[in-house]
Design a protein around this motif. Structure first.
Motif, PDB file in Angstrom:
ATOM      1  N   ALA A  51       0.912  -1.105   0.026  1.00  0.00           N
ATOM      2  CA  ALA A  51       0.010  -0.006   0.034  1.00  0.00           C
ATOM      3  C   ALA A  51       0.877   1.156  -0.023  1.00  0.00           C
ATOM      4  CB  ALA A  51      -1.050   0.045   1.251  1.00  0.00           C
ATOM      5  N   LEU A  52       1.958   1.203   0.665  1.00  0.00           N
ATOM      6  CA  LEU A  52       2.834   2.439   0.808  1.00  0.00           C
ATOM      7  C   LEU A  52       3.419   2.792  -0.629  1.00  0.00           C
ATOM      8  CD1 LEU A  52       4.591   1.675   4.348  1.00  0.00           C
ATOM      9  CD2 LEU A  52       2.814   3.503   3.731  1.00  0.00           C
ATOM     10  N   ALA A  53       3.841   1.568  -1.054  1.00  0.00           N
ATOM     11  CA  ALA A  53       4.602   1.698  -2.568  1.00  0.00           C
ATOM     12  C   ALA A  53       3.578   2.260  -3.582  1.00  0.00           C
ATOM     13  CB  ALA A  53       5.394   0.319  -2.832  1.00  0.00           C
ATOM     14  N   LEU A  54       2.484   1.506  -3.601  1.00  0.00           N
ATOM     15  CA  LEU A  54       1.486   1.972  -4.740  1.00  0.00           C
ATOM     16  C   LEU A  54       1.037   3.223  -4.428  1.00  0.00           C
ATOM     17  CD1 LEU A  54      -0.549  -1.730  -4.601  1.00  0.00           C
ATOM     18  CD2 LEU A  54       0.693  -0.455  -6.809  1.00  0.00           C
ATOM     19  N   THR A  55       0.740   3.852  -3.097  1.00  0.00           N
ATOM     20  CA  THR A  55       0.415   5.097  -2.768  1.00  0.00           C
ATOM     21  C   THR A  55       1.491   6.039  -3.564  1.00  0.00           C
ATOM     22  OG1 THR A  55      -1.088   4.451  -1.067  1.00  0.00           O
ATOM     23  CG2 THR A  55      -0.237   6.805  -1.123  1.00  0.00           C
ATOM     24  N   GLY A  56       2.707   5.679  -3.240  1.00  0.00           N
ATOM     25  CA  GLY A  56       3.554   6.644  -3.609  1.00  0.00           C
ATOM     26  C   GLY A  56       3.513   6.655  -5.211  1.00  0.00           C
ATOM     27  N   TYR A  57       3.412   5.602  -5.971  1.00  0.00           N
ATOM     28  CA  TYR A  57       3.486   5.433  -7.359  1.00  0.00           C
ATOM     29  C   TYR A  57       2.309   6.380  -7.865  1.00  0.00           C
ATOM     30  CZ  TYR A  57       3.275   3.440 -12.314  1.00  0.00           C
ATOM     31  OH  TYR A  57       3.295   3.283 -13.431  1.00  0.00           O
ATOM     32  N   CYS A  58       1.103   5.921  -7.412  1.00  0.00           N
ATOM     33  CA  CYS A  58      -0.101   6.580  -7.878  1.00  0.00           C
ATOM     34  C   CYS A  58      -0.180   8.079  -7.600  1.00  0.00           C
ATOM     35  CB  CYS A  58      -1.311   5.806  -7.242  1.00  0.00           C
ATOM     36  SG  CYS A  58      -1.786   4.240  -7.625  1.00  0.00           S
ATOM     37  N   LEU A  59       0.440   8.605  -6.689  1.00  0.00           N
ATOM     38  CA  LEU A  59       0.520  10.113  -6.365  1.00  0.00           C
ATOM     39  C   LEU A  59       1.559  10.591  -7.320  1.00  0.00           C
ATOM     40  CD1 LEU A  59       1.087  10.335  -2.507  1.00  0.00           C
ATOM     41  CD2 LEU A  59      -1.004  11.310  -3.943  1.00  0.00           C
ATOM     42  N   PHE A  60       2.759   9.683  -7.860  1.00  0.00           N
ATOM     43  CA  PHE A  60       3.764  10.354  -8.635  1.00  0.00           C
ATOM     44  C   PHE A  60       3.252  10.526  -9.994  1.00  0.00           C
ATOM     45  CE2 PHE A  60       6.968   9.483 -11.852  1.00  0.00           C
ATOM     46  CZ  PHE A  60       7.931  10.462 -11.555  1.00  0.00           C
ATOM     47  N   GLY A  62      -0.078  10.798 -10.780  1.00  0.00           N
ATOM     48  CA  GLY A  62      -1.376  11.435 -10.678  1.00  0.00           C
ATOM     49  C   GLY A  62      -2.616  10.670 -10.819  1.00  0.00           C
ATOM     50  N   TYR A  63      -2.499   9.205 -10.465  1.00  0.00           N
ATOM     51  CA  TYR A  63      -3.681   8.366 -10.840  1.00  0.00           C
ATOM     52  C   TYR A  63      -4.588   8.715  -9.395  1.00  0.00           C
ATOM     53  CZ  TYR A  63      -0.664   5.788 -13.929  1.00  0.00           C
ATOM     54  OH  TYR A  63       0.229   5.469 -14.972  1.00  0.00           O
ATOM     55  N   LEU A  64      -4.339   9.494  -8.569  1.00  0.00           N
ATOM     56  CA  LEU A  64      -5.241   9.938  -7.436  1.00  0.00           C
ATOM     57  C   LEU A  64      -6.149  11.005  -7.666  1.00  0.00           C
ATOM     58  CD1 LEU A  64      -3.366   8.663  -4.354  1.00  0.00           C
ATOM     59  CD2 LEU A  64      -4.866   7.320  -5.630  1.00  0.00           C
ATOM     60  N   ARG A  65      -5.904  11.550  -8.844  1.00  0.00           N
ATOM     61  CA  ARG A  65      -6.739  12.584  -9.210  1.00  0.00           C
ATOM     62  C   ARG A  65      -7.826  12.028 -10.071  1.00  0.00           C
ATOM     63  NH1 ARG A  65      -1.812  15.331  -9.637  1.00  0.00           N
ATOM     64  NH2 ARG A  65      -1.942  15.100 -12.114  1.00  0.00           N
ATOM     65  N   ASN A  66      -9.078  12.538 -10.068  1.00  0.00           N
ATOM     66  CA  ASN A  66      -9.941  11.929 -11.249  1.00  0.00           C
ATOM     67  C   ASN A  66      -9.952  10.573 -11.254  1.00  0.00           C
ATOM     68  OD1 ASN A  66     -10.616  14.584 -11.565  1.00  0.00           O
ATOM     69  ND2 ASN A  66      -8.788  14.852 -12.952  1.00  0.00           N
ATOM     70  N   THR A  67     -10.319   9.765 -10.405  1.00  0.00           N
ATOM     71  CA  THR A  67     -10.100   8.526 -10.253  1.00  0.00           C
ATOM     72  C   THR A  67     -11.317   7.759 -10.829  1.00  0.00           C
ATOM     73  OG1 THR A  67     -11.141   8.247  -8.053  1.00  0.00           O
ATOM     74  CG2 THR A  67      -8.911   8.500  -8.014  1.00  0.00           C
ATOM     75  N   GLY A  68     -12.342   8.300 -10.898  1.00  0.00           N
ATOM     76  CA  GLY A  68     -13.519   7.674 -11.360  1.00  0.00           C
ATOM     77  C   GLY A  68     -14.297   6.608 -10.626  1.00  0.00           C
ATOM     78  N   LEU A  69     -13.854   6.814  -9.327  1.00  0.00           N
ATOM     79  CA  LEU A  69     -14.434   5.891  -8.508  1.00  0.00           C
ATOM     80  C   LEU A  69     -15.951   6.325  -8.230  1.00  0.00           C
ATOM     81  CD1 LEU A  69     -11.851   5.381  -5.462  1.00  0.00           C
ATOM     82  CD2 LEU A  69     -12.967   3.601  -7.017  1.00  0.00           C
ATOM     83  N   THR A  70     -16.797   5.218  -8.128  1.00  0.00           N
ATOM     84  CA  THR A  70     -18.111   5.393  -7.606  1.00  0.00           C
ATOM     85  C   THR A  70     -18.350   4.355  -6.445  1.00  0.00           C
ATOM     86  OG1 THR A  70     -19.067   3.747  -9.177  1.00  0.00           O
ATOM     87  CG2 THR A  70     -18.722   5.838 -10.291  1.00  0.00           C
ATOM     88  N   ARG A  71     -19.490   4.462  -5.596  1.00  0.00           N
ATOM     89  CA  ARG A  71     -19.713   3.578  -4.689  1.00  0.00           C
ATOM     90  C   ARG A  71     -19.719   2.177  -5.164  1.00  0.00           C
ATOM     91  NH1 ARG A  71     -24.973   6.212  -1.271  1.00  0.00           N
ATOM     92  NH2 ARG A  71     -23.640   8.083  -0.661  1.00  0.00           N
ATOM     93  N   ARG A  72     -20.233   1.968  -6.484  1.00  0.00           N
ATOM     94  CA  ARG A  72     -20.169   0.606  -7.153  1.00  0.00           C
ATOM     95  C   ARG A  72     -18.919   0.027  -7.223  1.00  0.00           C
ATOM     96  NH1 ARG A  72     -20.245  -1.668 -12.279  1.00  0.00           N
ATOM     97  NH2 ARG A  72     -21.584  -3.473 -12.577  1.00  0.00           N
TER      98      ARG A  72
END
Length: 321
Positions: A51-60, A62-72
């Protein structure tokens, strides 16, 4: 550079990425066993460091912006995480009860479960050729399990390990089916799943057991950083560049490397009867994924419209066909 040259270069790069990912998968068992931790502890810390490594990679990236996540999609990704996490727990336990080689080969029956689950979930066809390949695969599993070996290595414990590897493959197949309904980036899916794993496994984790593992922390960190973050990135990047048939063929680098590593590190070798089962599982896997005809007569079946499940990681992005 011409279009054909660019396409060839892209395919070669994808093949190298997938071979690298499968090679890393083949070393997974060594990291698990050398950590000396219980299967619940191993998976918990794999999730933490992953989780730590993936969070760093996704932040780098920009995948955590406009993720497209919905409740479903969040609920589906979390449900897939439940299957993935317990799939890891079962597989890692199977390593200790059988061997890395046996557990990995048996676990590589994942594609057949995906085919079977595709019938009720996606209404895919299940003709006699696919049924035949599935039968061939499970004959291979029976040979790899080798009851005579079980008698020599403790009987029920060995057979329990084989059963755990089979059940782990089934759980992974459910995660693969769920991933078919997700439209978010696979790296984000993986991050959600390991975060779910942290919460899910915390009650089962004995944190006090980690007090004396000292240098073996490196193996647990490696599982999170190398076998979760790096391997995911290589795997999903290769899926975007390769066709399904190439993925199906190259996926068998994983069990081949696992067998070689198990022999090189622990001196484990599979017996003559088990050696007969390995090519049956490999041939059946290729037959199902490539739509090869097993029985005479009839039309050649069309390949399944899904990404093969080659490694103990969440299924992800659709591949180019």
């Amino acid at each position: 550079m011409t279009t054909d040259t660019m396409s060839t270069t892209r395919t070669r790069r994808g093949a190298l990425e997938l071979v690298a990912a499968m090679g890393l998968s083949g070393t997974l068992g060594v990291f698990v066993l050398e950590s000396g931790a219980s299967s619940f502890n191993v998976v918990f810390f794999r999730c933490v460091f992953g989780a730590l490594a993936l969070t760093g990679y996704c932040l780098f990236r920009g995948y955590l912006r406009n993720t497209g996540l919905t409740r479903r999609t969040l609920a589906l990704a979390a449900l897939g995480g439940v299957f993935i996490v317990f799939n890891w727990v079962l597989l890692f336990s199977a390593y200790g009860r059988t061997s890395i080689s046996v557990a990995t080969v048996v676990y590589h029956t994942q594609p057949f479960y995906v085919v079977l689950l595709g019938v009720p979930f996606f209404r895919t066809g299940l003709d006699r050729h696919r049924v035949g390949w599935i039968v061939v695969a499970f004959v291979g599993v029976l040979l790899v399990a080798d009851v005579s070996t079980a008698d020599l290595t403790g009987g029920s414990g060995y057979l329990l390990g084989v059963g755990q590897a089979l059940l782990a493959a089934l759980l992974y197949a459910f995660a693969t089916v769920i991933a078919k309904y997700l439209t978010i980036r696979p790296e984000l899916t993986a991050l959600i799943q390991v975060l779910v794993g942290i919460v899910l496994l915390l009650p089962f984790t004995r944190l006090g057991d980690t007090a004396g593992i000292d240098a073996r922390w490196g193996w647990l960190v490696g599982l999170g950083v190398i076998h979760t973050c790096v391997m995911y990135i290589l795997l999903y990047s290769s899926y975007q560049k390769l066709t399904t048939d190439r993925i199906a063929v190259l996926s068998f680098v994983y069990p081949a490397v696992a067998i070689l590593v198990d022999f090189a590190v622990y001196g484990h070798r599979i017996g003559p009867l088990q050696m007969l089962g390995v090519p049956l599982i490999v041939a059946a896997g290729l037959g199902v994924n490539l739509g090869l005809r097993l029985l005479p007569g009839g039309r050649r079946p069309a390949p399944e419209r899904h990404t093969p499940a080659p490694a103990p990681v969440p299924a992800g992005q659709e591949v180019r066909r």
